[in-house]
Design an enzyme around this catalytic site. Structure first.
Site, PDB file in Angstrom:
ATOM      1  N   GLU A   8       0.816  -1.222   0.000  1.00  0.00           N
ATOM      2  CA  GLU A   8       0.000   0.000   0.000  1.00  0.00           C
ATOM      3  C   GLU A   8       0.844   1.265   0.000  1.00  0.00           C
ATOM      4  O   GLU A   8       0.433   2.291  -0.515  1.00  0.00           O
ATOM      5  CB  GLU A   8      -0.938   0.007   1.209  1.00  0.00           C
ATOM      6  CG  GLU A   8      -1.984   1.109   1.146  1.00  0.00           C
ATOM      7  CD  GLU A   8      -3.153   0.859   2.078  1.00  0.00           C
ATOM      8  OE1 GLU A   8      -3.750   1.834   2.528  1.00  0.00           O
ATOM      9  OE2 GLU A   8      -3.482  -0.321   2.346  1.00  0.00           O
ATOM     10  N   ASP A 104      -2.706  -2.988   3.304  1.00  0.00           N
ATOM     11  CA  ASP A 104      -3.122  -3.121   4.699  1.00  0.00           C
ATOM     12  C   ASP A 104      -4.207  -4.180   4.836  1.00  0.00           C
ATOM     13  O   ASP A 104      -5.126  -4.267   4.012  1.00  0.00           O
ATOM     14  CB  ASP A 104      -3.649  -1.785   5.235  1.00  0.00           C
ATOM     15  CG  ASP A 104      -2.531  -0.786   5.483  1.00  0.00           C
ATOM     16  OD1 ASP A 104      -1.348  -1.188   5.392  1.00  0.00           O
ATOM     17  OD2 ASP A 104      -2.826   0.385   5.773  1.00  0.00           O
ATOM     18  N   TYR A 305       0.070  -3.178  13.865  1.00  0.00           N
ATOM     19  CA  TYR A 305      -0.866  -2.417  13.022  1.00  0.00           C
ATOM     20  C   TYR A 305      -1.802  -1.546  13.867  1.00  0.00           C
ATOM     21  O   TYR A 305      -2.463  -2.039  14.786  1.00  0.00           O
ATOM     22  CB  TYR A 305      -1.687  -3.389  12.171  1.00  0.00           C
ATOM     23  CG  TYR A 305      -2.591  -2.728  11.167  1.00  0.00           C
ATOM     24  CD1 TYR A 305      -2.065  -2.102  10.039  1.00  0.00           C
ATOM     25  CD2 TYR A 305      -3.969  -2.721  11.341  1.00  0.00           C
ATOM     26  CE1 TYR A 305      -2.893  -1.508   9.108  1.00  0.00           C
ATOM     27  CE2 TYR A 305      -4.810  -2.125  10.413  1.00  0.00           C
ATOM     28  CZ  TYR A 305      -4.256  -1.514   9.300  1.00  0.00           C
ATOM     29  OH  TYR A 305      -5.082  -0.908   8.377  1.00  0.00           O
TER      30      TYR A 305
END
Length: 709
Positions: A8, A104, A305
């Site tokens: 990403e 992601d 994350y």
């Protein structure tokens, strides 16, 4: 044949390429004999604007609404077309036989990749890399456990449905309101209920009428015991009469009861709870916390994350706990780290639960050893919050003895509760915890003389929402809205309104829209915000719409609801709200209209507050002209050292300070020239390069402009 790995962001792509040994660096990608690693820049493809369907939509006209294309189009974003072409070229190469999506791991990340793939030829097989941190170990494990792309088809359909529905409702409602009332008005399924929550709380405060109430207490050996009454006493004469009745009577300690109790640490952080604590501890906005987390995750590789809604870890992570604890050895928690490393770590059900992890687990430190000196102050503060919460869940609970003391005077009871630390447990992480001792009371003791004290109190309104409590309210709208139990249950299962990834942006959008303002930490709705709520369709003000959406999107994700059926429902809903706006007879009144004419279209401009000052914007939303009026700068007052506010521009621009100091840009330039030799120190140059909001015509800029940097 080779596999294209699509990340990403460039930073994540570089990490993946390093782990896969892709050492051949090319323009926009890296490769070796097995993999080609390339990247998006966030979204490279997005929904087409109305005018890209038909040029007539360039003009905002009420008669064209609602705009409901038969088939939704996606277009390549112009600013990043160059990188899109690079990605497309790699995917369409003849020596490529599969694509590995490494964006992601979530709904939005899936959409980023799939929209790109739809613009590419070949329809090549897809695999999915699903990881929650970008450490080398996590990347290696992820590539060993690649999933087929088909397993995430439902996730893509849900992401596409959300994107298209937001476009259909948002574009039409915003155009209708803006056109109808000739003002920049925006509405949406999340931002409008969020604004409504701010208004509901503010109205409750404005309508609140404080009342005085009264009570009694006695102080025994420095311990305050409060009179026990089933309800508040608003009649002062009742308390006065009781004082008279009890005067001169002996006080007897009628009960002393002790119980051993435990207090457990808070749950591991999800993004929303982290944002709340960051605001409470450091007054960081939701946007600032998210931005800092992204840096800790992507740049420093120190945390997992960030955009997660879970407070738990999965069982397969238990084996990594010791490494994560060891990574904190260089922090202020070294003593606790050493102690934890001496014995096996217990993975309790209070923080390890596979059933409570959907896309991503809780935010915890990675196995990368931290160097706090390499972090900014904000990064350090956020990282230490995460570290403290992580360690606290691995440590024993706080154990204490709670003592309840009851003193009887006449027939009235006075009670005090004390606690004494038995074992500090996780509270040892807090330097403020020094252990508590309670005063020793003996049951049956008679206190010959005690002094009764009458206390006066006042009922208080609910507090204004701040950035922390507003996030919490978005997570649990039933704390503000009066909604039925079925809707409450749906909202709870959907995680509230918005997502952990979008809530910060929603709040920021309301600020930019001038619908809310922040006054001394309190969020208040502006006059424009109030009018917007009066003009917006009723269905958009309630969280019930979002609850329904999120429920159906979750079903689409699980392949239990048809995406096309959902979109058709949104089309019908949009027709209803546009008809409601068209038939409205309400009026919008600008309360911030100035006499300054717009240099572009000639209409009068509006004065708008920003986070850093004020600016003028054209009242015509299709014009969009803006002018700075005043803004806070990074220049410091020479007298009190606070930041100066800049009014105007050019040599006659005025700097002012709350302490009363004022000077023009011209005077400031002279002041700096008089104390400088014309050379700029390394520190000053670093400061200048780091600042994004330096005042116009800054003397540092003049001194630096001729340097060959």
């Amino acid at each position: 044949m080779k596999s294209v790995v699509l990340a990403e962001k460039p930073s994540v792509a570089r990490d993946i390429a390093r782990v896969l040994n892709c050492n051949q660096k090319k323009n926009g990608y890296m490769e070796n004999n097995q993999y080609i690693v390339t990247w998006a820049l966030g979204h490279l493809v997005t929904n087409a604007d109305p005018e890209q369907y038909d040029s007539k939509y360039k003009a905002w006209d009420m008669k064209d609404l609602p705009i409901l294309p038969e088939r939704m189009k996606s277009v390549i974003i112009g600013k990043t077309r160059k990188q899109f072409n690079v990605v497309k070229a790699q995917i369409e190469r003849q020596d490529v036989n599969e694509v590995i999506i490494a964006t992601d791991a979530g709904r939005e990340g899936e959409l980023v990749a799939r929209l790109i793939l739809e613009k590419c030829k070949g329809n090549k097989p897809i695999k999915r890399l699903w990881i929650s941190s970008v450490t080398d170990g996590a990347i290696r494990d992820g590539f060993k456990n690649l999933k087929p792309g088909s397993a995430y088809h439902g996730l893509y359909q849900a992401a596409l449905a959300r994107s298209e529905a937001d476009w259909i409702v948002g574009i039409n409602a915003t155009r209708a309101l803006t056109t109808k009332y000739d003002a920049q008005l925006s509405t949406g399924r999340v931002q409008t209920p969020t604004l409504q929550m701010v208004k509901i709380r503010q109205d409750a405060i404005n309508q609140f009428k404080p009342r005085q109430y009264y009570s009694l207490n006695v102080v025994v050996d420095g311990v305050t015991l409060n009179w026990q009454t089933p309800h508040r006493i608003f009649d002062e004469t009742v308390v006065d009469q009781l004082m008279q009745d009890l005067k001169g009577k002996k006080a007897v300690i009628t009960d002393v009861v002790s119980h051993e109790k435990k207090r457990f640490p808070g749950k591991l952080y999800d993004l929303t709870s982290l944002q709340q604590d960051a605001y409470r501890r450091f007054k960081y906005s939701a946007k600032e916390t998210l931005s800092t987390m992204q840096s800790l995750y992507e740049t420093h590789k120190l945390v997992t994350y960030p955009r997660t809604d879970s407070n738990y870890l999965t069982t397969d992570m238990v084996s990594t706990l010791k490494e994560r604890v060891a990574s904190l050895a260089s922090t202020e928690y070294r003593a606790q780290v050493v102690e934890l490393m001496k014995s096996p770590l217990k993975a309790g059900s209070h923080f390890v639960n596979d059933a409570k992890v959907s896309d991503h687990h809780a935010i915890v430190p990675t196995e990368v050893r931290v160097n706090l000196d390499s972090l900014s102050a904000r990064e350090r503060n956020i990282y230490m919050l995460i570290a403290e919460r992580f360690l606290s869940n691995l440590m024993p609970p706080y154990v204490y003895a709670e003592q309840k003391v009851t003193v009887t005077i006449g027939e009235s009871l006075f009670v005090a509760k004390q606690e004494e630390t038995i074992h500090p447990g996780f509270t040892a992480l807090s330097t403020a915890n020094t252990g508590k001792k309670h005063h020793i009371f003996k049951k049956g003791a008679v206190l010959d003389t005690v002094k009764l004290n009458k206390t006066t109190h006042e009922t208080e309104p609910p507090p204004y929402l701040n950035e922390g409590s507003l996030l919490k309210a978005m997570e649990n709208p039933s704390s503000i809205f009066e909604i039925d139990k079925t809707t409450q249950s749906t909202l709870k299962s959907a995680g509230g309104i918005g997502t952990v990834a979008t809530r910060a942006d929603i709040i920021e959008k309301l600020y930019n829209l001038n619908a809310i303002e922040n006054i001394n930490g309190n969020i208040k709705v502006t006059n424009k915000g109030r009018q917007l709520l009066e003009l917006a369709p009723n269905a958009l003000k309630s969280p019930e719409l979002t609850a329904d959406w999120e429920h159906k999107l979750t079903l689409i994700e699980k392949n239990k609801y048809d995406k096309n059926k959902f979109i058709n429902e949104m089309r019908a809903f949009t027709k209803e709200i546009i008809d409601e706006i068209k038939s409205s007879e309400d009026k919008f009144k600008h309360d911030n209209l100035t006499t300054t004419e717009c240099p572009t279209c000639g209409k009068f401009m509006l004065e708008k507050k920003t986070r850093n000052g004020k600016m003028l914007v054209c009242q015509d939303p299709t014009c969009g002209t803006k002018k700075n009026v005043q803004r806070q700068t990074n220049a410091r007052c020479p007298e009190c050292k606070k930041k100066l506010v800049l009014h105007g521009k050019g040599p006659k621009a005025m700097y002012s300070c709350k302490c009363g100091f004022r000077e023009t840009q011209e005077q400031m330039d002279k002041r700096f020239k008089s104390r400088k030799t014309g050379k700029v120190s390394k520190n000053e140059m670093k400061k200048y390069m780091k600042k994004e909001d330096e005042p116009i015509n800054n003397p540092f800029a003049d001194a630096l402009k001729n340097l060959n940097l």
